[in-house]
Design a protein around this motif. Structure first.
Motif, PDB file in Angstrom:
ATOM      1  N   LEU A 241       0.854  -1.184   0.000  1.00  0.00           N
ATOM      2  CA  LEU A 241       0.000   0.000   0.000  1.00  0.00           C
ATOM      3  C   LEU A 241       0.892   1.237   0.000  1.00  0.00           C
ATOM      4  O   LEU A 241       1.797   1.354   0.828  1.00  0.00           O
ATOM      5  CB  LEU A 241      -0.896   0.012   1.243  1.00  0.00           C
ATOM      6  CG  LEU A 241      -1.598   1.343   1.550  1.00  0.00           C
ATOM      7  CD1 LEU A 241      -2.644   1.658   0.488  1.00  0.00           C
ATOM      8  CD2 LEU A 241      -2.217   1.329   2.945  1.00  0.00           C
ATOM      9  N   CYS A 242       0.639   2.162  -0.914  1.00  0.00           N
ATOM     10  CA  CYS A 242       1.361   3.443  -0.960  1.00  0.00           C
ATOM     11  C   CYS A 242       0.427   4.541  -0.471  1.00  0.00           C
ATOM     12  O   CYS A 242      -0.677   4.697  -1.020  1.00  0.00           O
ATOM     13  CB  CYS A 242       1.821   3.751  -2.384  1.00  0.00           C
ATOM     14  SG  CYS A 242       2.982   2.538  -3.050  1.00  0.00           S
ATOM     15  N   THR A 243       0.850   5.301   0.512  1.00  0.00           N
ATOM     16  CA  THR A 243      -0.036   6.276   1.120  1.00  0.00           C
ATOM     17  C   THR A 243       0.751   7.446   1.689  1.00  0.00           C
ATOM     18  O   THR A 243       1.956   7.349   1.928  1.00  0.00           O
ATOM     19  CB  THR A 243      -0.875   5.611   2.241  1.00  0.00           C
ATOM     20  OG1 THR A 243      -1.783   6.563   2.793  1.00  0.00           O
ATOM     21  CG2 THR A 243       0.011   5.057   3.334  1.00  0.00           C
ATOM     22  N   SER A 244       0.060   8.567   1.913  1.00  0.00           N
ATOM     23  CA  SER A 244       0.669   9.774   2.485  1.00  0.00           C
ATOM     24  C   SER A 244      -0.260  10.298   3.574  1.00  0.00           C
ATOM     25  O   SER A 244      -1.088  11.184   3.331  1.00  0.00           O
ATOM     26  CB  SER A 244       0.877  10.840   1.400  1.00  0.00           C
ATOM     27  OG  SER A 244       1.728  10.378   0.382  1.00  0.00           O
ATOM     28  N   ARG A 269      -2.853  -8.086   9.827  1.00  0.00           N
ATOM     29  CA  ARG A 269      -3.650  -9.306   9.617  1.00  0.00           C
ATOM     30  C   ARG A 269      -3.406  -9.926   8.262  1.00  0.00           C
ATOM     31  O   ARG A 269      -3.470 -11.154   8.101  1.00  0.00           O
ATOM     32  CB  ARG A 269      -5.147  -8.992   9.749  1.00  0.00           C
ATOM     33  CG  ARG A 269      -5.636  -8.746  11.143  1.00  0.00           C
ATOM     34  CD  ARG A 269      -7.157  -8.845  11.211  1.00  0.00           C
ATOM     35  NE  ARG A 269      -7.832  -7.877  10.361  1.00  0.00           N
ATOM     36  CZ  ARG A 269      -8.220  -6.669  10.758  1.00  0.00           C
ATOM     37  NH1 ARG A 269      -7.984  -6.275  12.001  1.00  0.00           N
ATOM     38  NH2 ARG A 269      -8.853  -5.865   9.928  1.00  0.00           N
ATOM     39  N   THR A 270      -3.147  -9.107   7.262  1.00  0.00           N
ATOM     40  CA  THR A 270      -3.077  -9.599   5.884  1.00  0.00           C
ATOM     41  C   THR A 270      -1.651  -9.747   5.349  1.00  0.00           C
ATOM     42  O   THR A 270      -1.469 -10.264   4.246  1.00  0.00           O
ATOM     43  CB  THR A 270      -3.844  -8.647   4.951  1.00  0.00           C
ATOM     44  OG1 THR A 270      -3.252  -7.340   5.033  1.00  0.00           O
ATOM     45  CG2 THR A 270      -5.312  -8.568   5.342  1.00  0.00           C
ATOM     46  N   GLY A 271      -0.660  -9.270   6.107  1.00  0.00           N
ATOM     47  CA  GLY A 271       0.718  -9.327   5.622  1.00  0.00           C
ATOM     48  C   GLY A 271       1.062  -8.234   4.631  1.00  0.00           C
ATOM     49  O   GLY A 271       2.101  -8.289   3.964  1.00  0.00           O
ATOM     50  N   LEU A 272       0.220  -7.223   4.522  1.00  0.00           N
ATOM     51  CA  LEU A 272       0.430  -6.116   3.586  1.00  0.00           C
ATOM     52  C   LEU A 272       1.567  -5.215   4.065  1.00  0.00           C
ATOM     53  O   LEU A 272       1.635  -4.853   5.243  1.00  0.00           O
ATOM     54  CB  LEU A 272      -0.856  -5.294   3.479  1.00  0.00           C
ATOM     55  CG  LEU A 272      -0.852  -4.086   2.550  1.00  0.00           C
ATOM     56  CD1 LEU A 272      -0.855  -4.523   1.095  1.00  0.00           C
ATOM     57  CD2 LEU A 272      -2.062  -3.186   2.851  1.00  0.00           C
ATOM     58  N   HIS A 273       2.463  -4.842   3.150  1.00  0.00           N
ATOM     59  CA  HIS A 273       3.484  -3.855   3.466  1.00  0.00           C
ATOM     60  C   HIS A 273       2.926  -2.456   3.181  1.00  0.00           C
ATOM     61  O   HIS A 273       2.088  -2.279   2.298  1.00  0.00           O
ATOM     62  CB  HIS A 273       4.743  -4.082   2.627  1.00  0.00           C
ATOM     63  CG  HIS A 273       5.570  -5.235   3.105  1.00  0.00           C
ATOM     64  ND1 HIS A 273       6.788  -5.078   3.729  1.00  0.00           N
ATOM     65  CD2 HIS A 273       5.345  -6.575   3.072  1.00  0.00           C
ATOM     66  CE1 HIS A 273       7.283  -6.257   4.044  1.00  0.00           C
ATOM     67  NE2 HIS A 273       6.425  -7.188   3.649  1.00  0.00           N
ATOM     68  N   ILE A 274       3.402  -1.468   3.936  1.00  0.00           N
ATOM     69  CA  ILE A 274       2.958  -0.082   3.751  1.00  0.00           C
ATOM     70  C   ILE A 274       4.166   0.788   3.422  1.00  0.00           C
ATOM     71  O   ILE A 274       5.185   0.742   4.124  1.00  0.00           O
ATOM     72  CB  ILE A 274       2.247   0.461   5.002  1.00  0.00           C
ATOM     73  CG1 ILE A 274       0.968  -0.322   5.281  1.00  0.00           C
ATOM     74  CG2 ILE A 274       1.935   1.947   4.835  1.00  0.00           C
ATOM     75  CD1 ILE A 274       0.212   0.136   6.516  1.00  0.00           C
ATOM     76  N   GLN A 297       6.696  -4.111   8.873  1.00  0.00           N
ATOM     77  CA  GLN A 297       6.111  -4.106   7.520  1.00  0.00           C
ATOM     78  C   GLN A 297       5.997  -2.717   6.898  1.00  0.00           C
ATOM     79  O   GLN A 297       5.500  -2.604   5.777  1.00  0.00           O
ATOM     80  CB  GLN A 297       4.704  -4.731   7.567  1.00  0.00           C
ATOM     81  CG  GLN A 297       4.676  -6.213   7.893  1.00  0.00           C
ATOM     82  CD  GLN A 297       3.287  -6.691   8.273  1.00  0.00           C
ATOM     83  OE1 GLN A 297       3.091  -7.337   9.297  1.00  0.00           O
ATOM     84  NE2 GLN A 297       2.298  -6.365   7.454  1.00  0.00           N
ATOM     85  N   ALA A 298       6.446  -1.679   7.569  1.00  0.00           N
ATOM     86  CA  ALA A 298       6.248  -0.324   7.061  1.00  0.00           C
ATOM     87  C   ALA A 298       7.562   0.315   6.637  1.00  0.00           C
ATOM     88  O   ALA A 298       8.564   0.254   7.352  1.00  0.00           O
ATOM     89  CB  ALA A 298       5.558   0.546   8.106  1.00  0.00           C
ATOM     90  N   TRP A 299       7.531   0.947   5.467  1.00  0.00           N
ATOM     91  CA  TRP A 299       8.680   1.617   4.859  1.00  0.00           C
ATOM     92  C   TRP A 299       8.374   3.102   4.789  1.00  0.00           C
ATOM     93  O   TRP A 299       7.211   3.503   4.693  1.00  0.00           O
ATOM     94  CB  TRP A 299       8.936   1.077   3.451  1.00  0.00           C
ATOM     95  CG  TRP A 299       9.027  -0.416   3.369  1.00  0.00           C
ATOM     96  CD1 TRP A 299       8.002  -1.308   3.539  1.00  0.00           C
ATOM     97  CD2 TRP A 299      10.185  -1.203   3.124  1.00  0.00           C
ATOM     98  NE1 TRP A 299       8.459  -2.598   3.390  1.00  0.00           N
ATOM     99  CE2 TRP A 299       9.804  -2.567   3.135  1.00  0.00           C
ATOM    100  CE3 TRP A 299      11.527  -0.892   2.863  1.00  0.00           C
ATOM    101  CZ2 TRP A 299      10.687  -3.596   2.919  1.00  0.00           C
ATOM    102  CZ3 TRP A 299      12.419  -1.921   2.641  1.00  0.00           C
ATOM    103  CH2 TRP A 299      12.007  -3.257   2.672  1.00  0.00           C
ATOM    104  N   TYR A 300       9.421   3.911   4.772  1.00  0.00           N
ATOM    105  CA  TYR A 300       9.249   5.358   4.821  1.00  0.00           C
ATOM    106  C   TYR A 300      10.165   6.010   3.793  1.00  0.00           C
ATOM    107  O   TYR A 300      11.334   5.618   3.654  1.00  0.00           O
ATOM    108  CB  TYR A 300       9.593   5.857   6.223  1.00  0.00           C
ATOM    109  CG  TYR A 300       9.562   7.356   6.415  1.00  0.00           C
ATOM    110  CD1 TYR A 300       8.395   8.008   6.804  1.00  0.00           C
ATOM    111  CD2 TYR A 300      10.720   8.116   6.236  1.00  0.00           C
ATOM    112  CE1 TYR A 300       8.372   9.381   7.005  1.00  0.00           C
ATOM    113  CE2 TYR A 300      10.698   9.494   6.426  1.00  0.00           C
ATOM    114  CZ  TYR A 300       9.525  10.120   6.819  1.00  0.00           C
ATOM    115  OH  TYR A 300       9.515  11.471   7.007  1.00  0.00           O
ATOM    116  N   VAL A 301       9.623   6.992   3.060  1.00  0.00           N
ATOM    117  CA  VAL A 301      10.406   7.700   2.041  1.00  0.00           C
ATOM    118  C   VAL A 301      10.210   9.200   2.220  1.00  0.00           C
ATOM    119  O   VAL A 301       9.082   9.669   2.444  1.00  0.00           O
ATOM    120  CB  VAL A 301       9.971   7.290   0.618  1.00  0.00           C
ATOM    121  CG1 VAL A 301      10.579   8.213  -0.428  1.00  0.00           C
ATOM    122  CG2 VAL A 301      10.379   5.846   0.333  1.00  0.00           C
TER     123      VAL A 301
END
Length: 465
Positions: A241-244, A269-274, A297-301
């Motif tokens: 998921l890409c979000t701001s 719950r779903t294993g989704l990366h953010i 599971q979360a990445w930051y840019v």
């Protein structure tokens, strides 16, 4: 015009696509020659029996493709193929300022020079005095340690959770950072990336380069809707998921902590990366980043583009806990890392106290322009913040976004349509984004917005709502 009418009537599908297809095929068959002037939007709309906004949207699509070229004050013309365009090199010192060209671009934020140019030049001078081995050897992880520590200082106050310099990878601006994260996360023949239903176009472009499918997630006034997110993750087996959430581009929405926690729980719950893109934030962070809420599971840019300069293309990506090596390998296998002088300049700039004082002055100057924009356009539905380098404007009845953009450009003001932030087949509201341009005088900026307000107050048509 008859050529376009005939081809339009023979084409099915959405009307704006039919118009674009009719013009495109007429150009391909040489019925519209290079340099031919297209009919004005309102004239063609009358002939085809459709709205001016539909024609304007078709013209915008073809202009983006390079099939047409729009010239302020003259009209829209058939463009020459790229192979036939004669290149003209203009020396950097001969580019005219907006006051002389009469065109004020509000496409992307433009920062004022409050001293950062002199600081950057001084940084380059310092680099020139360094030992020669810095200009003779390949980049290395150890060589970049000072730059990564400097980024840590830059990130002080950003609530990212536990972080050290080994979690950080330098990138060529935020867009390159997004691509690096996608390469680290996505796998399989046709991975799926989720984005907000209105979103930064760079997410889609980076995903398409990796042959990923992009799916939009519905939003409300607080950002992504958690139930819809979970439904789409499971339906498409989405990986990222890409979000701001701090400063949504283009609407300026802020996602509160309670909603972020719900989204993080869906991802857990779903294993989704953010992937959280924080490039547009120019003030302090108001809530915890996803990396603090979902550390595995979360990445930051982010980057320095909206606070110091976009010219240097200095950005960085932060990996989840214990995944820094995975991100480094993507960068090293792709381009070995930044050029050593650029990494050294990053370390120099981000460790100097003067840089942070300059950032405060940039924010204060940008806020002056924002206040002027609100004074001029405040009578309309406007989403703004003093620490946000753009404004989101919902259009009054009678205007469509593409038509307003074209009318505004004819008045010397360039703005972005909501269409540019929607997926190709997604819904685009009647709205536009106005970026702050602090490289023109405050007087020119105010005059441009006054011309825009005049257009808003005098729509070309009344549409039932």
């Amino acid at each position: 015009m008859d050529t376009i009418l005939t081809r339009f009537e023979a084409t099915g599908g959405p009307k704006y696509r039919a118009v674009a297809g009719a013009i495109r095929s007429a150009i391909a068959d040489r019925e519209l020659e290079i340099g031919a002037k297209l009919p004005p939007v309102r004239d063609l709309a009358w002939t085809l029996g459709i709205t001016p906004g539909t024609v304007a949207r078709a013209y915008t699509i073809l202009t983006d493709e390079g099939a047409l070229i729009a010239e302020v004050g003259r009209g829209t013309f058939v463009a020459a193929p790229a192979s036939e365009v004669q290149r003209v090199d203009t020396p950097w010192h001969q580019h005219l300022p907006a006051e002389e060209t009469g065109l004020v671009s509000l496409f992307s934020p433009r920062l004022p020079d409050v001293g950062q140019v002199a600081l950057i030049r001084d940084g380059f001078a310092r680099l020139a005095a360094q030992p020669a081995d810095g200009l003779l050897n390949y980049p290395s992880r150890k060589r970049f340690e000072p730059a990564r520590r400097a980024v840590l200082r830059w990130l002080t106050g950003t609530p990212l959770g536990s972080i050290d310099e080994s979690d950080i990878v330098l990138s060529h601006g935020g867009q390159n950072g997004i691509s690096l994260v996608m390469q680290a996360v996505l796998h399989g023949k046709r991975p799926v990336v989720l984005v907000e239903e209105l979103t930064y176009p760079g997410f889609r472009r980076a995903a398409e380069l990796l042959r990923a499918e992009v799916v939009a997630v519905p939003m409300d006034g607080q950002g992504l809707i958690p139930d819809e997110l979970e439904r789409l993750v499971r339906k498409h087996d989405a990986q990222l998921l890409c979000t701001s959430p701090e400063m949504h581009n283009p609407t300026g929405l802020f996602t509160p902590l309670s909603r972020r926690r719900e989204i993080a729980e869906v991802a857990r719950r779903t294993g989704l990366h953010i992937l959280e893109d924080d490039c547009y934030r120019v003030g302090r962070a108001h809530e915890q980043a996803y990396r603090a809420l979902l550390p595995e599971q979360a990445w930051y840019v982010s980057s320095i583009s909206k606070t110091i300069t976009p010219a240097l293309r200095i950005g960085f990506a932060v990996a989840p806990r214990a995944q820094g090596g995975r991100l480094r390998r993507v960068a090293e296998h792709g381009f070995f890392g930044l050029a050593c002088p650029l990494a050294d300049l990053t370390a120099d700039l981000l460790m100097r106290d003067e840089t942070y004082a300059l950032m405060d002055r940039v924010r204060a100057e940008m806020a002056r322009y924002i206040r002027v924009a609100v004074n001029v356009l405040g009578g309309h539905a406007l989403n703004w913040r003093e620490d946000m380098p753009f404004l989101w404007l919902e259009l009054p009845a009678g205007w469509r976004a593409a038509a307003l953009c074209q009318a505004a450009e004819a008045e010397g003001v360039q703005i972005r349509s909501s269409d540019e932030f929607a997926l190709r087949d997604g819904f685009a509201p009647h709205a536009v984004r106005l970026a702050i341009n602090a490289q023109v005088s405050l007087k020119s900026f105010e005059a441009a917005l006054t011309r825009l307000r005049h257009l808003l107050d005098n729509p070309p048509e009344r549409i039932a709502v």
